[in-house]
Design a protein around this motif. Structure first.
Motif, PDB file in Angstrom:
ATOM      1  N   GLY A  41       0.856  -1.180   0.000  1.00  0.00           N
ATOM      2  CA  GLY A  41       0.000   0.000   0.000  1.00  0.00           C
ATOM      3  C   GLY A  41       0.893   1.232   0.000  1.00  0.00           C
ATOM      4  N   VAL A  42       1.860   1.261  -0.926  1.00  0.00           N
ATOM      5  CA  VAL A  42       2.792   2.388  -1.018  1.00  0.00           C
ATOM      6  C   VAL A  42       2.714   2.973  -2.430  1.00  0.00           C
ATOM      7  N   GLY A  43       2.533   4.300  -2.493  1.00  0.00           N
ATOM      8  CA  GLY A  43       2.470   4.971  -3.787  1.00  0.00           C
ATOM      9  C   GLY A  43       2.824   6.432  -3.634  1.00  0.00           C
ATOM     10  N   LEU A  44       3.475   6.966  -4.639  1.00  0.00           N
ATOM     11  CA  LEU A  44       3.863   8.383  -4.594  1.00  0.00           C
ATOM     12  C   LEU A  44       2.868   9.267  -5.349  1.00  0.00           C
ATOM     13  N   ASP A  45       2.072   8.687  -6.223  1.00  0.00           N
ATOM     14  CA  ASP A  45       1.276   9.529  -7.112  1.00  0.00           C
ATOM     15  C   ASP A  45      -0.231   9.468  -6.872  1.00  0.00           C
ATOM     16  N   VAL A  46      -0.724   8.351  -6.346  1.00  0.00           N
ATOM     17  CA  VAL A  46      -2.179   8.239  -6.127  1.00  0.00           C
ATOM     18  C   VAL A  46      -2.449   7.727  -4.717  1.00  0.00           C
ATOM     19  N   LYS A  47      -3.680   7.922  -4.258  1.00  0.00           N
ATOM     20  CA  LYS A  47      -4.040   7.554  -2.881  1.00  0.00           C
ATOM     21  C   LYS A  47      -4.782   6.222  -2.799  1.00  0.00           C
TER      22      LYS A  47
ATOM     23  N   ARG B 284       0.111   4.976   0.953  1.00  0.00           N
ATOM     24  CA  ARG B 284       0.837   6.000   1.712  1.00  0.00           C
ATOM     25  C   ARG B 284       2.207   6.168   1.066  1.00  0.00           C
ATOM     26  N   THR B 285       2.878   7.253   1.395  1.00  0.00           N
ATOM     27  CA  THR B 285       4.181   7.515   0.764  1.00  0.00           C
ATOM     28  C   THR B 285       5.292   6.741   1.493  1.00  0.00           C
ATOM     29  N   PRO B 286       6.438   6.543   0.823  1.00  0.00           N
ATOM     30  CA  PRO B 286       7.570   5.898   1.500  1.00  0.00           C
ATOM     31  C   PRO B 286       7.947   6.628   2.794  1.00  0.00           C
ATOM     32  N   ARG B 287       7.885   7.946   2.776  1.00  0.00           N
ATOM     33  CA  ARG B 287       8.252   8.723   3.971  1.00  0.00           C
ATOM     34  C   ARG B 287       7.294   8.420   5.142  1.00  0.00           C
ATOM     35  N   GLU B 288       6.000   8.387   4.850  1.00  0.00           N
ATOM     36  CA  GLU B 288       5.024   8.073   5.908  1.00  0.00           C
ATOM     37  C   GLU B 288       5.295   6.679   6.483  1.00  0.00           C
TER      38      GLU B 288
ATOM     39  N   ARG C  26      13.230   5.730  -8.519  1.00  0.00           N
ATOM     40  CA  ARG C  26      12.571   6.816  -7.769  1.00  0.00           C
ATOM     41  C   ARG C  26      12.053   6.311  -6.410  1.00  0.00           C
ATOM     42  N   TYR C  27      11.427   5.140  -6.414  1.00  0.00           N
ATOM     43  CA  TYR C  27      10.929   4.590  -5.143  1.00  0.00           C
ATOM     44  C   TYR C  27      12.090   4.154  -4.246  1.00  0.00           C
ATOM     45  N   ARG C  28      13.132   3.585  -4.871  1.00  0.00           N
ATOM     46  CA  ARG C  28      14.307   3.181  -4.082  1.00  0.00           C
ATOM     47  C   ARG C  28      14.899   4.405  -3.379  1.00  0.00           C
TER      48      ARG C  28
END
Ligand code: 5BU
Length: 276
Positions: free
Chosen positions: A203-209, A218-222, A255-257
């Motif tokens: 459940g990780v994504g940078l562009d959509v929720k 959720r974002t990698p940072r979260e 980018r995700y790495r």
């Protein structure tokens, strides 16, 4: 060791906290490749499956599979997967989500078309049947040096794996630390009795929720910095819908790495400061 104390350690330092060989190897691979990214390769054709893995291989510590999705599966595919794992230095995790009585899961894990235990270094199971599921799977996996993750939480809206269920899943893991190396979950457990567990988070994504079918991103940072998890699991965010765009897929993996690794560095830095 407190939950914060675990999070302040490097992945390599944490390898010493485990006796299980799959857990140690995953942590050392993460450190060596400077990656806490796992790509989940959920496609139906072997050709696409291998092309995506070859493209993302340099950026991942772990490839997550659902081999039952592949419509043209045969065992030579596993040989190709293992060759890519050597070429790019990543581990393999079949996301099988076992959920039956001990005897049945032992057969599902060792046998059938997929013979999962023979090649998947890490697999996972629901805790819903109780501790006998761990006993059944460990009878097959422990002699092979495999590791098990228990599903403590899910990323989907309305998941029933919350509260007491999640707490009892943590306890089940504490009772079987030779084989249970951690959890699939959305946050690091608190109130641990000093043990270190790996937390792998889908459940990780940078562009959509979300994906319109209950998935929540959720974002990698979260995930890494705010929730203290260890590995980000990303599927469609990396490979989208056109699997032939291998250069774009590799760029997304990079980018995700980068996002996952910088969140980890930030976490270590902030916690080392606060613990001193
Ligand atoms: P996605 O394309 O990034 O949404 O894929 C996520 C993957 O993680 C997919 O293979 C799911 O089966 C898997 N998953 C999940 O999304 N959420 C969960 O709670 C668990 C597994 Br457990």
């Amino acid at each position: 060791m407190s939950s914060k104390g675990v999070q302040a350690l490097s992945y390599a330092q944490r390898a010493d906290n485990y006796t299980n060989p799959a857990a140690k190897e995953l942590l050392l691979t993460m450190e060596r490749k400077k990656s806490n990214l796992s790509v989940s390769v959920d496609v139906t054709k072997s050709r696409d499956f291998l092309a995506i893995i070859d493209a993302v291989g340099p950026y991942v510590c772990l490839i997550k599979t659902h081999v039952d999705i592949l419509e043209d599966f045969d065992f030579t595919l596993i040989e190709s997967l293992q060759a890519l794992s050597k070429k790019h230095d990543f581990m393999i995790f079949e996301d099988r989500k076992f959920a039956d009585i001990g005897n049945t899961v032992a057969l599902q894990y060792s046998s059938g078309v997929h013979r999962i235990a023979s090649w998947s270094q890490i697999t996972n199971a629901h805790s819903v049947p109780g501790p006998s599921i761990v006993a059944g799977l460990s009878s097959v996996g422990l002699p092979l040096g495999r590791g098990l993750l228990l599903l403590a939480e899910m990323s989907t809206a309305g998941s029933l794996a919350v509260g007491q269920y999640t707490e009892e899943t943590y306890q089940m893991a504490r009772d079987h630390q030779d084989f249970v190396i951690g959890f699939i979950g959305q946050r690091r457990p608190t109130g641990e009795g000093g043990e270190d567990f790996l937390v792998l988070t889908p459940g990780v994504g940078l562009d959509v929720k979300g994906d319109g079918m209950g998935q929540q991103y959720r974002t990698p940072r979260e995930v890494i910095l705010e929730s203290g998890c260890d590995v980000i699991i990303v599927g469609r965010g990396v490979y989208g819908k056109d699997y032939s765009l291998t250069e774009a897929i590799a760029q997304q993996a990079e980018r995700y790495r980068d996002a996952g690794w910088s969140a980890y560095l930030e976490r270590c830095k902030s916690l080392i400061g606060s613990l001193n």
